[in-house]
Design a protein around this motif. Structure first.
Motif, PDB file in Angstrom:
ATOM      1  N   UNK A  84       0.727  -1.269  -0.139  1.00 49.83           N
ATOM      2  CA  UNK A  84      -0.020   0.047   0.211  1.00 49.83           C
ATOM      3  C   UNK A  84       0.892   1.215   0.156  1.00 49.83           C
ATOM      4  N   UNK A  85       0.239   2.370  -0.690  1.00 49.74           N
ATOM      5  CA  UNK A  85       1.210   3.660  -0.690  1.00 49.74           C
ATOM      6  C   UNK A  85       0.802   4.469   0.553  1.00 49.74           C
ATOM      7  N   UNK A  86       1.744   5.384   1.082  1.00 55.56           N
ATOM      8  CA  UNK A  86       0.942   6.318   1.990  1.00 55.56           C
ATOM      9  C   UNK A  86       1.304   7.863   1.449  1.00 55.56           C
ATOM     10  N   UNK A  87       0.763   8.770   2.253  1.00 54.78           N
ATOM     11  CA  UNK A  87       0.758  10.186   1.849  1.00 54.78           C
ATOM     12  C   UNK A  87       2.327  10.628   2.108  1.00 54.78           C
ATOM     13  N   UNK A  88       3.051  11.391   1.138  1.00 53.81           N
ATOM     14  CA  UNK A  88       4.228  11.911   1.292  1.00 53.81           C
ATOM     15  C   UNK A  88       4.325  12.894   2.529  1.00 53.81           C
ATOM     16  N   UNK A  89       5.276  12.824   3.146  1.00 56.16           N
ATOM     17  CA  UNK A  89       5.424  13.953   3.975  1.00 56.16           C
ATOM     18  C   UNK A  89       6.235  15.337   3.280  1.00 56.16           C
ATOM     19  N   UNK A 105      -3.734  22.665   2.324  1.00 56.96           N
ATOM     20  CA  UNK A 105      -4.630  21.666   3.330  1.00 56.96           C
ATOM     21  C   UNK A 105      -5.621  20.958   2.578  1.00 56.96           C
ATOM     22  N   UNK A 106      -6.086  21.812   1.370  1.00 60.66           N
ATOM     23  CA  UNK A 106      -6.828  21.083   0.426  1.00 60.66           C
ATOM     24  C   UNK A 106      -6.222  20.304  -0.842  1.00 60.66           C
ATOM     25  N   UNK A 107      -5.348  20.790  -1.068  1.00 59.87           N
ATOM     26  CA  UNK A 107      -4.643  20.208  -2.534  1.00 59.87           C
ATOM     27  C   UNK A 107      -3.653  18.857  -2.009  1.00 59.87           C
ATOM     28  N   UNK A 108      -3.058  19.166  -1.007  1.00 59.47           N
ATOM     29  CA  UNK A 108      -2.149  18.155  -0.282  1.00 59.47           C
ATOM     30  C   UNK A 108      -2.866  17.190   0.607  1.00 59.47           C
ATOM     31  N   UNK A 109      -3.535  17.608   1.529  1.00 59.55           N
ATOM     32  CA  UNK A 109      -4.298  17.069   2.675  1.00 59.55           C
ATOM     33  C   UNK A 109      -5.639  16.384   2.259  1.00 59.55           C
ATOM     34  N   UNK A 110      -6.251  16.837   1.240  1.00 57.62           N
ATOM     35  CA  UNK A 110      -7.472  16.213   0.580  1.00 57.62           C
ATOM     36  C   UNK A 110      -7.465  15.387  -0.705  1.00 57.62           C
ATOM     37  N   UNK A 111      -6.906  16.111  -1.689  1.00 60.69           N
ATOM     38  CA  UNK A 111      -6.872  15.827  -3.067  1.00 60.69           C
ATOM     39  C   UNK A 111      -6.037  14.699  -3.429  1.00 60.69           C
ATOM     40  N   UNK A 112      -4.714  14.872  -2.762  1.00 60.26           N
ATOM     41  CA  UNK A 112      -3.612  13.845  -2.822  1.00 60.26           C
ATOM     42  C   UNK A 112      -3.967  12.764  -1.875  1.00 60.26           C
ATOM     43  N   UNK A 113      -4.646  12.831  -0.868  1.00 63.95           N
ATOM     44  CA  UNK A 113      -5.067  11.664   0.144  1.00 63.95           C
ATOM     45  C   UNK A 113      -5.869  10.858  -0.604  1.00 63.95           C
ATOM     46  N   UNK A 114      -6.884  11.496  -1.410  1.00 53.47           N
ATOM     47  CA  UNK A 114      -8.018  10.768  -2.091  1.00 53.47           C
ATOM     48  C   UNK A 114      -7.307   9.871  -3.267  1.00 53.47           C
ATOM     49  N   UNK A 115      -6.258  10.352  -3.751  1.00 52.29           N
ATOM     50  CA  UNK A 115      -5.753   9.703  -4.861  1.00 52.29           C
ATOM     51  C   UNK A 115      -4.986   8.514  -4.334  1.00 52.29           C
ATOM     52  N   UNK A 116      -4.279   8.752  -3.108  1.00 48.07           N
ATOM     53  CA  UNK A 116      -3.724   7.555  -2.360  1.00 48.07           C
ATOM     54  C   UNK A 116      -4.633   6.409  -2.031  1.00 48.07           C
TER      55      UNK A 116
END
Length: 203
Positions: free
Chosen positions: A10-15, A33-44
């Protein structure tokens, strides 16, 4: 380019290599907060849901991007694109410009850094719809600027991606509304050219 392999399949959200407010005023903490924290997290999350039992279980992001299609490609592409995007930035600096071999390559190919910036921004501003504008290198080190729609990545073309600006609206709408060209021109203040140089050197 270092391959990005999953942990336990499984992949994780980068730091992020900086605080959420480190890119202000070019990119706000709210956008991060939105771009990294929500959009990228959704792709992961989406990619991790697709992997179990698939032919790409245990594969690196690079392998998935170069070989997959459909939802698998879209989510893996967006992860690797965002990973490269977010890790290429540092605190804003006026007059920010490349040094070293990447600077010499840009000057040799485009005449000057300013001329390169104009072409890169034009490609980003004129990309229809959502996507990315990329600076990449081919096997001989020749630089290439490409427009990649949606989750596109130059890896598909056998190129080594070096630098990317995100032109999906979620990347800039909070801070710039519909002013995509202003967003693109401001991003140069943030580019960590040491990172781009390392990508160029390791191709």
């Amino acid at each position: 380019m270092t391959e990005t392999k999953p942990i336990n399949n499984l992949f994780g959200l980068i730091q992020l290599p900086y605080a959420e407010d480190a890119l202000v005023p070019v990119i706000s903490a709210e956008t991060i907060q939105y771009h990294y924290g929500k959009h990228l997290q959704t792709y992961v999350n989406n990619l991790n849901a697709l992997l179990p039992g698939s032919a790409f279980e245990g594969a690196s992001l690079e392998e998935i991007v170069t070989k997959a299609d459909g939802g698998m490609f879209n989510n893996a592409g967006q992860i690797i694109n965002h990973n490269m995007y977010f890790t290429q930035f540092t605190a804003p600096k006026e007059g920010n410009a490349p040094q070293g071999s990447i600077a010499k390559a840009i000057e040799a190919q485009y005449g000057s850094f300013a001329d390169f910036q104009k072409e890169f921004e034009k490609k980003g501003a004129t990309l229809f719809g959502s996507g990315w504008v990329w600076l990449s290198a081919d096997a001989d080190g020749k630089l290439v600027i490409t427009q990649e729609p949606n989750a596109g990545n130059p890896l598909k073309q056998g190129l080594t991606p070096l630098l990317t600006f995100d032109v999906w609206e979620h990347a800039y709408y909070i801070d710039y509304r519909n002013r995509r060209p202003d967003h693109l021109s401001a991003l140069w203040q943030l580019v960590n050219w040491d990172v781009v140089e390392q990508r160029y050197q390791s191709r």
